[in-house]
Design an enzyme around this catalytic site. Structure first.
Site, mmCIF file in Angstrom:
data_model
loop_
_atom_site.group_PDB
_atom_site.id
_atom_site.type_symbol
_atom_site.label_atom_id
_atom_site.label_comp_id
_atom_site.label_asym_id
_atom_site.label_seq_id
_atom_site.Cartn_x
_atom_site.Cartn_y
_atom_site.Cartn_z
ATOM 1 N N LYS A 283 3.095 13.888 6.056
ATOM 2 C CA LYS A 283 3.839 13.746 7.312
ATOM 3 C C LYS A 283 4.701 14.983 7.562
ATOM 4 O O LYS A 283 4.760 15.506 8.681
ATOM 5 C CB LYS A 283 4.709 12.482 7.278
ATOM 6 C CG LYS A 283 3.882 11.205 7.376
ATOM 7 C CD LYS A 283 4.690 9.952 7.084
ATOM 8 C CE LYS A 283 3.765 8.732 7.050
ATOM 9 N NZ LYS A 283 4.460 7.477 6.710
ATOM 10 N N GLN B 109 10.108 5.385 4.484
ATOM 11 C CA GLN B 109 8.767 5.177 3.931
ATOM 12 C C GLN B 109 8.699 3.857 3.160
ATOM 13 O O GLN B 109 9.540 3.584 2.301
ATOM 14 C CB GLN B 109 8.402 6.361 3.010
ATOM 15 C CG GLN B 109 6.996 6.305 2.452
ATOM 16 C CD GLN B 109 5.907 6.450 3.511
ATOM 17 O OE1 GLN B 109 6.036 7.225 4.453
ATOM 18 N NE2 GLN B 109 4.835 5.690 3.372
ATOM 19 N N ASP C 286 8.374 4.604 13.790
ATOM 20 C CA ASP C 286 7.341 3.785 13.141
ATOM 21 C C ASP C 286 7.044 2.535 13.977
ATOM 22 O O ASP C 286 6.061 1.834 13.716
ATOM 23 C CB ASP C 286 7.805 3.341 11.740
ATOM 24 C CG ASP C 286 7.166 4.175 10.632
ATOM 25 O OD1 ASP C 286 6.119 4.800 10.891
ATOM 26 O OD2 ASP C 286 7.720 4.194 9.512
#
Ligand code: NAP
Length: 295
Positions: free
Chosen positions: A53, A96, A119
């Site tokens: 990422k 994460q 997200d």
């Protein structure tokens, strides 16, 4: 032979376009989008995903901040999230997953400012998505829709069978594929570990999405001729012949299933790169304050 839905190629094209957009923003005096990533613990797969990422962000000219902790108390993590929420220099924040057991995932997700929740896991974004309102949409479903769109795959009037109902992949994808737009307008069946006669359902699929994490679960007998197969699964399978000591395997028995498909995603190189590209798209929207405006 089927058309391979090449996530690497499509993601690369998206990154090129994003890179141009960042150049234009900066040329007109604006600042590059800025993504913060929080990484807790030592899960090797999480470290790999975060590295990918960060690399993608850097490639398109986004600023990044990595906040990494081997361990952290929940209250300290929540405080750090609050700091990022209040930092005008940072546009997007992801924490994460998975998180260590002592931290409540829901608490963490709820504490991220919805506008910065790139997200798309915050209940506000999830609710807006479910109501077909502009929102940050979870990256993997958004990546899958973008891939279907890129290859002009028809979804209206088709039966989309999704195996796996996680709140990050299968469940939101089932909502999106059933909505009145393209890609969408499919008739959706959502399967999970309590589904009976899974094969009977998967054999009805025009579009089959496997998001389980069970290598080779979908066999040739479970699909019909001409199906479009999207394999979300990524599992590290021990493999002594590989330098890393493992290989990545999807939920679909690719060798056996591919000859029956019209289109299929490879693993790796299918949904994975599209997920990261979708995260970049959400971050740009956040930076432009466009999370809640229609395209
Ligand atoms: P998850 O939260 O573990 O959910 C797995 C789902 O599969 C659950 O809904 C579970 O049912 C269902 N399931 C388990 N065994 C089943 C079976 N035998 N038959 C039918 N359904 C079954 O997983 P996830 O986070 O969605 O991830 C799924 C896979 O996708 C993993 O391999 C993950 O690494 C991968 N992934 C890839 C990307 C990418 O970018 N490529 C992104 C996210 C995830 P229950 O709900 O009943 O337990």
């Amino acid at each position: 032979m089927p058309t391979i839905l090449d996530g690497h190629l499509v993601a690369q094209a998206i990154r090129q376009k994003l890179s141009q957009q960042v150049g234009e923003i900066q040329a007109s005096g604006g600042k590059a989008p800025h993504l913060a990533i929080m990484l807790i613990g030592n899960d090797p797969a999480s470290h790999t995903y975060v590295k990918a990422k960060l690399k993608a962000c850097q490639e398109v000219g986004f600023c990044t901040t990595l906040m990494q902790h081997e361990t952290i108390a929940e209250k300290d993590l929540l405080r750090q999230i609050e700091e990022v929420n209040n930092d005008p220099a940072i546009d997007g924040l992801i924490v994460q997953l998975p998180l260590p057991q002592h931290i409540s995932v829901q608490q963490v997700i709820n504490s991220i400012k919805p506008e910065k929740d790139v997200d798309g896991f915050h209940p506000l974004n999830y609710g807006r998505m479910a109501r077909n309102l502009p929102a940050h949409v979870p990256a993997t479903p958004l990546g899958i829709l973008t891939l279907l769109d890129h290859y002009n795959i028809a979804t209206s009037r088709r039966h989309c069978v999704i195996v796996g109902r996680s709140s990050t992949v299968g469940a939101p994808l089932s909502i999106l594929m059933g909505q009145n737009r393209y890609p969408g307008n499919a008739t959706v069946t959502l399967c999970h570990s309590h589904t009976q006669q899974l094969s009977e359902l998967t054999r009805q699929a025009d579009i089959l999405v496997a998001a389980v994490g069970s290598p080779g679960l979908i066999t040739a007998e479970m699909v019909k001729e001409g199906v479009v197969v999207i394999d979300v699964g990524i599992t590290r399978v021990p493999d002594k012949t590989r330098k890393a000591g493992y290989r990545l395997q999807g939920d679909v028995d690719f060798e056996a299933v591919a000859p029956r498909c019209s289109h299929i995603t490879p693993v790796p190189g299918g949904v994975g790169p599209m997920t990261i590209a979708a995260l970049l798209l959400n971050t740009l929207r956040a930076a432009q304050n466009r999370a809640y405006t229609a395209d």
